[in-house]
Design a protein around this motif. Structure first.
Motif, PDB file in Angstrom:
ATOM      1  N   GLY A 120       0.777  -1.232   0.000  1.00  0.00           N
ATOM      2  CA  GLY A 120       0.000   0.000   0.000  1.00  0.00           C
ATOM      3  C   GLY A 120       0.806   1.278   0.000  1.00  0.00           C
ATOM      4  O   GLY A 120       0.732   2.096  -0.920  1.00  0.00           O
ATOM      5  N   ARG A 121       1.612   1.495   1.033  1.00  0.00           N
ATOM      6  CA  ARG A 121       2.267   2.796   1.187  1.00  0.00           C
ATOM      7  C   ARG A 121       3.288   3.045   0.078  1.00  0.00           C
ATOM      8  O   ARG A 121       3.296   4.100  -0.557  1.00  0.00           O
ATOM      9  N   ALA A 122       4.167   2.069  -0.160  1.00  0.00           N
ATOM     10  CA  ALA A 122       5.153   2.236  -1.232  1.00  0.00           C
ATOM     11  C   ALA A 122       4.480   2.272  -2.601  1.00  0.00           C
ATOM     12  O   ALA A 122       4.904   3.016  -3.496  1.00  0.00           O
ATOM     13  N   GLY A 123       3.412   1.484  -2.788  1.00  0.00           N
ATOM     14  CA  GLY A 123       2.704   1.516  -4.066  1.00  0.00           C
ATOM     15  C   GLY A 123       2.041   2.850  -4.321  1.00  0.00           C
ATOM     16  O   GLY A 123       2.020   3.328  -5.463  1.00  0.00           O
ATOM     17  N   ALA A 124       1.492   3.493  -3.279  1.00  0.00           N
ATOM     18  CA  ALA A 124       0.875   4.815  -3.452  1.00  0.00           C
ATOM     19  C   ALA A 124       1.924   5.849  -3.841  1.00  0.00           C
ATOM     20  O   ALA A 124       1.655   6.742  -4.657  1.00  0.00           O
ATOM     21  N   ARG A 125       3.131   5.739  -3.273  1.00  0.00           N
ATOM     22  CA  ARG A 125       4.197   6.690  -3.639  1.00  0.00           C
ATOM     23  C   ARG A 125       4.591   6.530  -5.101  1.00  0.00           C
ATOM     24  O   ARG A 125       4.786   7.517  -5.814  1.00  0.00           O
ATOM     25  N   LEU A 126       4.729   5.282  -5.564  1.00  0.00           N
ATOM     26  CA  LEU A 126       5.097   5.061  -6.965  1.00  0.00           C
ATOM     27  C   LEU A 126       3.981   5.523  -7.893  1.00  0.00           C
ATOM     28  O   LEU A 126       4.246   6.133  -8.938  1.00  0.00           O
ATOM     29  N   ALA A 127       2.722   5.242  -7.549  1.00  0.00           N
ATOM     30  CA  ALA A 127       1.615   5.678  -8.393  1.00  0.00           C
ATOM     31  C   ALA A 127       1.561   7.198  -8.500  1.00  0.00           C
ATOM     32  O   ALA A 127       1.249   7.751  -9.565  1.00  0.00           O
ATOM     33  N   ASP A 128       1.882   7.891  -7.415  1.00  0.00           N
ATOM     34  CA  ASP A 128       1.899   9.352  -7.461  1.00  0.00           C
ATOM     35  C   ASP A 128       3.023   9.859  -8.354  1.00  0.00           C
ATOM     36  O   ASP A 128       2.887  10.872  -9.034  1.00  0.00           O
ATOM     37  N   ILE A 129       4.148   9.149  -8.370  1.00  0.00           N
ATOM     38  CA  ILE A 129       5.279   9.566  -9.216  1.00  0.00           C
ATOM     39  C   ILE A 129       4.923   9.446 -10.698  1.00  0.00           C
ATOM     40  O   ILE A 129       5.246  10.317 -11.504  1.00  0.00           O
ATOM     41  N   VAL A 130       4.224   8.366 -11.079  1.00  0.00           N
ATOM     42  CA  VAL A 130       3.915   8.150 -12.494  1.00  0.00           C
ATOM     43  C   VAL A 130       2.695   8.930 -12.944  1.00  0.00           C
ATOM     44  O   VAL A 130       2.349   8.899 -14.130  1.00  0.00           O
ATOM     45  N   GLY A 131       2.027   9.628 -12.014  1.00  0.00           N
ATOM     46  CA  GLY A 131       0.924  10.494 -12.408  1.00  0.00           C
ATOM     47  C   GLY A 131      -0.448   9.922 -12.179  1.00  0.00           C
ATOM     48  O   GLY A 131      -1.424  10.414 -12.762  1.00  0.00           O
ATOM     49  N   ALA A 132      -0.561   8.858 -11.345  1.00  0.00           N
ATOM     50  CA  ALA A 132      -1.871   8.273 -11.040  1.00  0.00           C
ATOM     51  C   ALA A 132      -2.038   8.220  -9.535  1.00  0.00           C
ATOM     52  O   ALA A 132      -2.142   7.146  -8.948  1.00  0.00           O
ATOM     53  N   GLY A 133      -2.025   9.385  -8.903  1.00  0.00           N
ATOM     54  CA  GLY A 133      -2.031   9.442  -7.454  1.00  0.00           C
ATOM     55  C   GLY A 133      -3.283   8.844  -6.830  1.00  0.00           C
ATOM     56  O   GLY A 133      -4.404   9.243  -7.149  1.00  0.00           O
ATOM     57  N   VAL A 134      -3.104   7.870  -5.941  1.00  0.00           N
ATOM     58  CA  VAL A 134      -4.184   7.265  -5.162  1.00  0.00           C
ATOM     59  C   VAL A 134      -3.667   7.045  -3.745  1.00  0.00           C
ATOM     60  O   VAL A 134      -2.459   7.093  -3.488  1.00  0.00           O
ATOM     61  N   SER A 135      -4.567   6.784  -2.825  1.00  0.00           N
ATOM     62  CA  SER A 135      -4.167   6.518  -1.443  1.00  0.00           C
ATOM     63  C   SER A 135      -3.726   5.070  -1.300  1.00  0.00           C
ATOM     64  O   SER A 135      -4.016   4.219  -2.145  1.00  0.00           O
ATOM     65  N   ARG A 136      -3.013   4.806  -0.200  1.00  0.00           N
ATOM     66  CA  ARG A 136      -2.538   3.443   0.034  1.00  0.00           C
ATOM     67  C   ARG A 136      -3.709   2.480   0.267  1.00  0.00           C
ATOM     68  O   ARG A 136      -3.640   1.304  -0.102  1.00  0.00           O
ATOM     69  N   SER A 137      -4.805   2.989   0.859  1.00  0.00           N
ATOM     70  CA  SER A 137      -5.962   2.128   1.070  1.00  0.00           C
ATOM     71  C   SER A 137      -6.609   1.738  -0.250  1.00  0.00           C
ATOM     72  O   SER A 137      -7.083   0.605  -0.415  1.00  0.00           O
ATOM     73  N   THR A 138      -6.618   2.652  -1.214  1.00  0.00           N
ATOM     74  CA  THR A 138      -7.167   2.328  -2.530  1.00  0.00           C
ATOM     75  C   THR A 138      -6.336   1.261  -3.220  1.00  0.00           C
ATOM     76  O   THR A 138      -6.877   0.345  -3.842  1.00  0.00           O
ATOM     77  N   VAL A 139      -5.018   1.371  -3.099  1.00  0.00           N
ATOM     78  CA  VAL A 139      -4.148   0.358  -3.710  1.00  0.00           C
ATOM     79  C   VAL A 139      -4.439  -1.010  -3.111  1.00  0.00           C
ATOM     80  O   VAL A 139      -4.554  -2.017  -3.834  1.00  0.00           O
ATOM     81  N   LEU A 140      -4.592  -1.068  -1.792  1.00  0.00           N
ATOM     82  CA  LEU A 140      -4.866  -2.359  -1.152  1.00  0.00           C
ATOM     83  C   LEU A 140      -6.251  -2.882  -1.522  1.00  0.00           C
ATOM     84  O   LEU A 140      -6.442  -4.098  -1.665  1.00  0.00           O
TER      85      LEU A 140
END
Length: 529
Positions: A120-140
């Motif tokens: 969740g947390r690391a995935g949300a950071r990467l998604a924000d970098i590539v331009g698809a910002g979401v929260s860690r809860s959404t990723v999970l």
């Protein structure tokens, strides 16, 4: 030349791109569906009658760091089936949208793949970098919404335990040994859970496991037709532990490798102690301090200083200066005869000295050894006694090799030992018949293991029982209870190596998710990542 919709939506049919608007942060694409009609999701009836239309704005996969938003024109159709509960329904574009979805299917799959890899947390950071910002809860949530993987019926299964909370709670991981992929995770390691899982898959022919009793019982109950294979690495590991324990029981035989040191002559008594005739030894801190102060006071008196001046200079009371000045010898100031204090450790010092000479210098281990013998003192007293031995000026005696080192010589291939190690092992075997017998049994088992000669196991067990090796007797009794699985492990090519690799991978995934690692989420990441 490719059309624009073929470039933006190569795997999606019936889509027309009307326009593309690009600015600094957002790419907006105007899209509409070109299908002639749609099927009702309630009854499946086809309808081409348009009831109305509206715009949807699902987010798509980012492009060059910019957010991509589709301005999608969708139609609402009327359902002709009078028995259907729906009167109207909205068309969905397969592979692009879903009902009530805020993201396209390819963006959902991209974020789910990031969540599988990074949680969740690391995935949300990467998604924000590539331009698809979401929260860690959404990723999970996207990871948790993924469908169960379709696993073909396995033929060879490996089973082992993993810890969700080490020492308290364990689960079971099952791996297809042939495809090297995990096929399921169980929330516990009970034999009943494993038996129920195996009973649902009658096509399993081989089960690779360690020698844990709950896995043996579960496999026997759930898959009686399967061949159970005990892992060879665990067998060799158990043998190495038994060999080290057996050598530790004969540690006195290892002294043959320690050269004897000449005894040091007794030292003459110190001149100061012999001349003074004082019952207080020279090394006693109170006696040495009294002698030092006495010498300082008399030196100042002989130099002509008054007692008041001596009092100020040495920062002593007048009564104390008078006592030191009136005493002709420092021994006259000793008010009582010094006697060596008895210690609760005195009775056990010979045992500690013997163990020290054998090479054991660990204070905690020696304390644990003398407690069963009746020692009631503290660990700190043992540590202080050993510290005194370390700092003493006694000659250092050569230590014999540790049981672990000798076990390493026994367990390794003879050709991999150096000449010194081979010579030392030869001396130990000549001096100790038990270690010689242990070496023969270990090397015989190694040959049986490496050359897949499992049929020799009964003869090996019989030979072990004929020698006085209690540690190997315990190992032999455990192997005899699981004889069929051990023989299969020493004969067949299957093993649990791939299962151990997935156990290490589970540890990594579990630590990535910290406290959010519920069983269902952990299971999805293990099976799909």
């Amino acid at each position: 030349m490719f059309r624009l919709e073929e470039l933006l939506f190569p795997s999606i049919a019936d889509v027309a791109v009307l326009s593309v608007d690009v600015n600094i942060a957002i790419v907006r694409v105007d899209v509409r569906c070109t299908a002639a009609g749609a099927s009702c999701p309630g009854c499946g009836a086809w309808s081409a009658k348009v009831h109305g239309s509206y715009l949807r704005f699902p987010a798509d996969v980012p492009s060059a760091g910019r957010s991509v938003v589709l301005q999608l024109q969708v139609r609402r159709f009327a359902c002709w089936n009078v028995e259907c509960g729906r009167r109207t329904f909205v068309e969905q574009i397969p592979g692009l949208t879903r009902r009530n979805g805020q993201r396209t299917e390819r963006l959902r799959s991209t974020l789910a793949a990031i969540g599988l890899a990074l949680a969740g947390r690391a995935g949300a950071r990467l998604a924000d970098i590539v331009g698809a910002g979401v929260s860690r809860s959404t990723v999970l949530r996207l990871v948790d919404a993924l469908p169960e993987p379709e696993v073909p019926a396995p033929r060879v299964v490996g089973v082992d335990e993993y810890a969700t909370r080490k020492g308290r709670h364990y689960g079971t991981v099952l791996v297809d040994v042939e495809t090297r992929r995990p096929i399921d995770l169980l929330p516990d390691r009970e034999s009943s859970s494993l038996a129920a899982w195996l009973a649902q898959r009658p096509g399993i022919e081989v089960v690779c496991r360690d020698r844990a009793p709950f896995f043996a019982e579960g496999t026997t109950a759930g898959a009686p037709q399967a061949v159970q294979v005990a892992d060879r690495w665990h067998l060799w590991h158990n043998l190495s532990e038994a060999a080290e324990r057996s050598i530790a029981q004969h540690r006195r035989c290892l002294r043959v490798l320690a050269p004897e040191t000449p005894e040091t002559p007794e030292t003459e008594p110190e001149p100061a102690q012999e001349l003074s005739g004082s019952p207080w030894p020279t090394g006693h801190r109170f006696a040495d301090r009294t002698r030092t102060v006495h010498a300082s006071v008399h030196a100042l008196v002989e130099a002509g200083h008054s007692r008041r001046a001596i009092q100020r200079q040495l920062r002593m009371t007048s009564r104390t200066v008078k006592r030191y000045a009136d005493a002709a010898r420092p021994e006259d100031l000793f008010t009582g005869q010094w006697q060596a204090r008895t210690s609760v450790l005195d009775e056990y010092k010979p045992y500690l000295d013997d163990r020290w000479n054998e090479g054991c210098t660990n204070a905690w281990k020696l304390w644990e050894e003398i407690v069963p013998l009746g020692y009631t003192g503290s660990y700190q007293r043992v540590r202080a006694y050993l510290r005194q031995k370390r700092t003493s000026l006694r000659p250092v005696t050569a230590r014999p090799p540790s049981p672990r080192s000798v076990a390493g010589w026994v367990l390794r291939r003879p050709e991999n030992l150096s000449e010194t190690e081979q010579l030392n092992l030869k001396h130990v075997r000549a001096n100790c018949p038990e270690i010689d017998a242990l070496t023969r049994h270990v090397r015989s088992f190694a040959t049986m293991l490496t050359e897949r000669q499992g049929e020799r196991l009964p003869d090996w067990l019989t030979a072990v029982r004929q020698d006085d090796l209690p540690s190997l007797h315990t190992l032999a009794a455990g192997i005899d209870r699981d004889r069929e699985a051990v023989i299969a492990g020493l004969t067949l090519p299957w093993n649990s190596g791939v299962v151990e690799g997935h156990v290490n991978r589970i540890k990594m995934l579990k630590r990535q998710m910290f406290g959010r690692a519920g069983f269902q989420l952990l299971r999805k990441r293990v099976l799909l990542a």
